[in-house]
Design a protein around this motif. Structure first.
Motif, PDB file in Angstrom:
ATOM      1  N   ALA A  13       0.423  -1.075  -0.126  1.00  0.00           N
ATOM      2  CA  ALA A  13       0.370   0.210  -0.613  1.00  0.00           C
ATOM      3  C   ALA A  13       1.078   1.308  -0.253  1.00  0.00           C
ATOM      4  O   ALA A  13       0.936   2.094  -0.063  1.00  0.00           O
ATOM      5  CB  ALA A  13      -0.996  -0.027   1.375  1.00  0.00           C
ATOM      6  N   ASP A  16       2.254   1.578  -3.776  1.00  0.00           N
ATOM      7  CA  ASP A  16       1.299   2.309  -4.192  1.00  0.00           C
ATOM      8  C   ASP A  16       0.878   3.737  -4.323  1.00  0.00           C
ATOM      9  O   ASP A  16       1.179   4.989  -4.597  1.00  0.00           O
ATOM     10  CB  ASP A  16      -0.394   1.738  -3.885  1.00  0.00           C
ATOM     11  CG  ASP A  16      -0.388   0.179  -4.418  1.00  0.00           C
ATOM     12  OD1 ASP A  16       0.689   0.008  -5.127  1.00  0.00           O
ATOM     13  OD2 ASP A  16      -0.843  -0.770  -3.730  1.00  0.00           O
ATOM     14  N   VAL A  17       0.959   4.462  -3.046  1.00  0.00           N
ATOM     15  CA  VAL A  17       0.823   5.505  -2.765  1.00  0.00           C
ATOM     16  C   VAL A  17       1.987   6.496  -2.895  1.00  0.00           C
ATOM     17  O   VAL A  17       1.943   7.617  -3.932  1.00  0.00           O
ATOM     18  CB  VAL A  17       0.453   5.900  -1.005  1.00  0.00           C
ATOM     19  CG1 VAL A  17       0.533   7.168  -0.245  1.00  0.00           C
ATOM     20  CG2 VAL A  17      -1.113   5.155  -0.173  1.00  0.00           C
ATOM     21  N   CYS A  50      -4.196  14.709  -0.397  1.00  0.00           N
ATOM     22  CA  CYS A  50      -5.377  13.927  -0.401  1.00  0.00           C
ATOM     23  C   CYS A  50      -3.995  12.202  -0.120  1.00  0.00           C
ATOM     24  O   CYS A  50      -3.919  11.737   1.453  1.00  0.00           O
ATOM     25  CB  CYS A  50      -6.230  13.586  -0.400  1.00  0.00           C
ATOM     26  SG  CYS A  50      -7.683  14.608  -0.527  1.00  0.00           S
ATOM     27  N   VAL A  51      -3.596  12.925  -1.326  1.00  0.00           N
ATOM     28  CA  VAL A  51      -2.007  11.486  -1.422  1.00  0.00           C
ATOM     29  C   VAL A  51      -1.162  11.484  -0.420  1.00  0.00           C
ATOM     30  O   VAL A  51      -1.019  10.805   0.715  1.00  0.00           O
ATOM     31  CB  VAL A  51      -1.673  11.321  -2.099  1.00  0.00           C
ATOM     32  CG1 VAL A  51      -0.912  10.685  -2.351  1.00  0.00           C
ATOM     33  CG2 VAL A  51      -2.969  11.132  -3.162  1.00  0.00           C
ATOM     34  N   ARG A  52      -0.812  12.592   0.747  1.00  0.00           N
ATOM     35  CA  ARG A  52       0.474  12.978   1.739  1.00  0.00           C
ATOM     36  C   ARG A  52      -0.381  12.487   2.605  1.00  0.00           C
ATOM     37  O   ARG A  52       0.395  11.529   3.752  1.00  0.00           O
ATOM     38  CB  ARG A  52       0.528  14.376   1.299  1.00  0.00           C
ATOM     39  CG  ARG A  52       1.652  14.764   2.722  1.00  0.00           C
ATOM     40  CD  ARG A  52       3.291  13.637   2.004  1.00  0.00           C
ATOM     41  NE  ARG A  52       3.761  13.805   3.696  1.00  0.00           N
ATOM     42  CZ  ARG A  52       4.202  13.355   3.771  1.00  0.00           C
ATOM     43  NH1 ARG A  52       4.137  11.391   4.044  1.00  0.00           N
ATOM     44  NH2 ARG A  52       5.110  13.031   5.062  1.00  0.00           N
ATOM     45  N   GLN A  53      -1.526  12.638   3.196  1.00  0.00           N
ATOM     46  CA  GLN A  53      -2.484  12.370   4.151  1.00  0.00           C
ATOM     47  C   GLN A  53      -2.080  10.113   3.957  1.00  0.00           C
ATOM     48  O   GLN A  53      -2.410  10.178   5.405  1.00  0.00           O
ATOM     49  CB  GLN A  53      -3.596  13.103   4.353  1.00  0.00           C
ATOM     50  CG  GLN A  53      -3.543  14.247   4.540  1.00  0.00           C
ATOM     51  CD  GLN A  53      -5.470  15.371   4.183  1.00  0.00           C
ATOM     52  OE1 GLN A  53      -6.350  14.639   3.506  1.00  0.00           O
ATOM     53  NE2 GLN A  53      -5.593  16.312   4.782  1.00  0.00           N
ATOM     54  N   VAL A  54      -2.883   9.957   3.457  1.00  0.00           N
ATOM     55  CA  VAL A  54      -3.186   9.129   3.112  1.00  0.00           C
ATOM     56  C   VAL A  54      -1.988   8.024   3.214  1.00  0.00           C
ATOM     57  O   VAL A  54      -1.732   7.160   4.034  1.00  0.00           O
ATOM     58  CB  VAL A  54      -3.459   7.988   1.919  1.00  0.00           C
ATOM     59  CG1 VAL A  54      -3.320   6.935   1.995  1.00  0.00           C
ATOM     60  CG2 VAL A  54      -4.981   8.683   1.994  1.00  0.00           C
ATOM     61  N   GLN A  55      -0.463   8.744   2.927  1.00  0.00           N
ATOM     62  CA  GLN A  55       0.850   8.274   3.036  1.00  0.00           C
ATOM     63  C   GLN A  55       1.781   8.156   4.415  1.00  0.00           C
ATOM     64  O   GLN A  55       1.965   6.832   5.171  1.00  0.00           O
ATOM     65  CB  GLN A  55       2.041   9.042   2.235  1.00  0.00           C
ATOM     66  CG  GLN A  55       2.914   8.496   2.719  1.00  0.00           C
ATOM     67  CD  GLN A  55       4.176   9.107   1.332  1.00  0.00           C
ATOM     68  OE1 GLN A  55       3.900  10.123   0.997  1.00  0.00           O
ATOM     69  NE2 GLN A  55       5.335   8.485   1.254  1.00  0.00           N
ATOM     70  N   SER A  57      -1.081   8.310   7.487  1.00  0.00           N
ATOM     71  CA  SER A  57      -1.752   7.218   7.560  1.00  0.00           C
ATOM     72  C   SER A  57      -0.891   5.907   7.460  1.00  0.00           C
ATOM     73  O   SER A  57      -0.467   5.181   8.414  1.00  0.00           O
ATOM     74  CB  SER A  57      -2.744   7.131   7.119  1.00  0.00           C
ATOM     75  OG  SER A  57      -3.422   8.473   7.959  1.00  0.00           O
ATOM     76  N   VAL A  58      -0.436   5.381   6.680  1.00  0.00           N
ATOM     77  CA  VAL A  58      -0.109   4.084   6.388  1.00  0.00           C
ATOM     78  C   VAL A  58       1.416   4.513   6.874  1.00  0.00           C
ATOM     79  O   VAL A  58       1.849   3.186   7.381  1.00  0.00           O
ATOM     80  CB  VAL A  58      -0.042   4.171   4.496  1.00  0.00           C
ATOM     81  CG1 VAL A  58       0.442   2.615   3.703  1.00  0.00           C
ATOM     82  CG2 VAL A  58      -1.502   4.035   4.140  1.00  0.00           C
ATOM     83  N   THR A  61       0.893   2.818  10.478  1.00  0.00           N
ATOM     84  CA  THR A  61       0.542   1.747  10.586  1.00  0.00           C
ATOM     85  C   THR A  61       1.582   0.197  10.841  1.00  0.00           C
ATOM     86  O   THR A  61       1.363  -0.682  10.608  1.00  0.00           O
ATOM     87  CB  THR A  61      -0.651   1.147   9.715  1.00  0.00           C
ATOM     88  OG1 THR A  61       0.066   1.069   8.117  1.00  0.00           O
ATOM     89  CG2 THR A  61      -1.626   1.981   9.988  1.00  0.00           C
TER      90      THR A  61
END
Length: 76
Positions: A13, A16-17, A50-55, A57-58, A61
Motif C-alpha cells: 500500500a 502504491d501511495v 490527500c495522497v500525502r495524508q494517506v501516506q 496514515s499508511v 501503520t
C-alpha cells in the motif's frame, strides 16, 4: 478472519501511495496556460494533499502491523 502477515500488504500500500504521488507530480508539469489549466493544477494540489495524508496514515501503520505479525508468529 485473522491476517497473520499484514506487513507485506501495508508495504505494498505504501508503494502504491508513493507511486500515486509520483504520478501527480508528473501530471502537474503542464506547460499550457488557461483557466482550465489553473483548475487542473488546483485539483492536482488538492489530490497531492490527500495522497500525502494517506501516506502518513499508511506509514503510521507499518510498526504496529509489524509488531502484530511478530506476535502472530509467536514472537519469533
Amino acid at each position: 478472519m485473522q491476517i497473520e502477515h499484514g506487513l507485506p500488504l501495508v508495504l505494498r500500500a505504501l508503494d502504491d501511495v508513493e507511486s500515486a504521488a509520483r504520478s501527480l507530480r508528473g501530471a502537474s508539469e503542464v506547460r499550457w496556460s488557461s483557466g482550465a489549466a489553473d483548475r487542473f493544477r488546483a485539483a492536482l494540489e488538492e489530490a497531492v494533499v490527500c495522497v500525502r495524508q494517506v501516506q502518513v496514515s499508511v506509514e503510521r501503520t507499518v510498526q504496529p502491523v509489524a509488531a502484530a505479525d511478530l506476535d502472530a508468529r509467536g514472537g519469533l
